[in-house]
Design an enzyme around this catalytic site. Structure first.
Site: not given
Ligand code: CTP
Length: 391
Positions: A208, A284, A319, A337
């Site tokens: 990402n 690959k 975050f 969470k």
């Molecule tokens: N996070 C995590 N493990 C994951 C996904 C996310 O620990 N597999 C943590 C990120 O580091 C961040 C928080 O969860 O602190 C929220 O991440 P975000 O990408 O906004 O949310 P998601 O839980 O991934 O939900 P969505 O992508 O559906 O918004």
């Protein structure tokens, strides 16, 4: 002067113990929270009731009286900003110098990792004893502050060096040490940064746009505030604190599994991939005549959620990157969470967030309150986040 600070006073068994009643009052007058622990021998010179009344706290003498989930000596050690041992007898000095933990006081000093001031008081011949002097040198080399006894008439009838130094000297030394402390000193903080990388084959991956800038700004700020920082990052960087490079979500989880129990606070600023490819190809993947190929993805562990489920004393901060309905989604995320704080940022805006040096976030708290921080550079935002977490 000392409000918000906890001074732990350790009293050992010498006649000067009675003077410590006044020292407790001096710290109380300066608005410090005062806790007192005594060796069993100290109780021959002062009473528990006196010390309890003056400090307005329980007085600790016996080991193995467990007030909470932590063993008592660890609770005392973790709960104070400074420890003052006065009067310190030759016996206790020698035990501390040799790592002996045979009562509550000596066990607490052994577990204490903040400043310790030792004010010895004893007979002048004991003071001059070579073993005692060697042990004091050892303690000074370990970083303890030794306030030497003064010359004068001693309670044992001798004239010489051995009288407890002036209480003002002990008080001033403690105030000086406390004022040098940085606000996050001794806090163990883990911060994750960057976007995780999920390999497809040896040349391709899923990731990402996270640059890791916010996480690194948080880590730099925590370090400048005195914290013991451990940065777990997918982005290479050289820092004066511990930097652990990881790649995938599972590597990040392993790094946290190793470190989480000993941390005081974890900030998950990393953009963790929610999915990884089910079957990573060792070779690959070659182009075929097919117009389409399918990659099957499987869910990665939700690291933040898992940490919130297993946390004991840690503050856990997440975050939340959203491209729409920021606050609504953030509210749902903090409750789903279970973290203490959630820092929500709007990734649809080009002037802030991913890759930018600026951010504008809202801090959601577990209790439902929300604080919006105006747009600012990521270092200013980082400092404001720590102000919110640590008051
Ligand atoms: N996070 C995590 N493990 C994951 C996904 C996310 O620990 N597999 C943590 C990120 O580091 C961040 C928080 O969860 O602190 C929220 O991440 P975000 O990408 O906004 O949310 P998601 O839980 O991934 O939900 P969505 O992508 O559906 O918004």
């Amino acid at each position: 002067m000392l409000s918000g600070k906890t001074v732990l006073i350790g009293i050992t068994g010498g006649i000067a113990a009675y003077k410590i009643c006044e020292l407790i009052r001096m710290f109380k007058r300066a608005n410090a929270n005062v806790k007192v622990i005594c060796t069993p021998n100290a109780m021959n010179f002062v009473t528990k009731l006196t010390l309890q009344n003056l400090s307005q706290n329980e007085v600790g003498i016996e080991e193995f009286e467990i007030p909470d989930f932590k063993p008592e000596h660890i609770s005392y050690a973790d709960g104070a900003d400074i420890m003052v041992i006065a009067p310190a007898t030759a016996n206790t000095i020698s035990k501390i110098a040799n790592g002996i933990c045979d009562n509550l006081l000596t066990s607490v000093v052994c577990a204490f990792h903040k400043p310790v001031i030792i004010a010895p008081a004893m007979n002048c011949n004991m003071w001059q004893n070579q073993a005692v002097q060697e042990n004091l040198k050892k303690l000074a080399a370990y970083g303890y502050t030794i306030l030497e006894p003064e010359n004068g008439f001693l309670a044992c009838g001798y004239e010489g060096q051995g009288r407890l130094c002036a209480l003002e000297k002990i008080f001033d030394a403690a105030v000086k040490k406390l004022s040098q402390q940085k606000p996050l000193e001794w806090e163990k903080i883990i911060i994750t940064a960057g976007g995780t990388i999920e390999d497809i084959d040896p040349v391709r991956y899923i990731s990402n746009y996270s640059s890791g800038k916010m996480g690194i700004a948080l880590a730099d700020t925590a370090y400048s505030l005195g914290a013991d920082v451990h940065l777990i990052t997918t982005v290479s960087t050289q820092k004066p604190y511990v930097v652990e490079k990881v790649k995938s979500a599972r590597e990040m989880q392993n790094a946290l599994d190793e470190t989480f129990q000993n941390a005081d606070c974890v900030i998950m600023a990393a953009a963790v991939a929610d999915y990884r490819v089910k079957q990573q190809s060792e070779q690959k993947i070659k182009k075929t005549s097919d117009e389409e190929i399918t990659l099957t993805l499987v869910k990665n562990p939700d690291i933040l959620k898992h940490l919130c489920e297993i946390k004991t004393h840690q503050t856990v901060v997440g975050f939340c990157a959203e491209s729409e309905n920021l606050i609504e989604n953030a509210k749902e995320k903090i409750s789903q969470k279970g973290c203490d704080y959630l820092i929500a940022n709007d990734i649809s805006r080009k002037d802030i967030g991913f890759s930018s040096d600026y951010n504008e976030v809202s801090i959601l708290k577990k209790d439902g309150s929300i604080k919006k921080l105006e747009k600012a550079d990521k270092y200013t935002i980082a400092r404001q986040i720590f102000e919110e977490i640590y008051g």
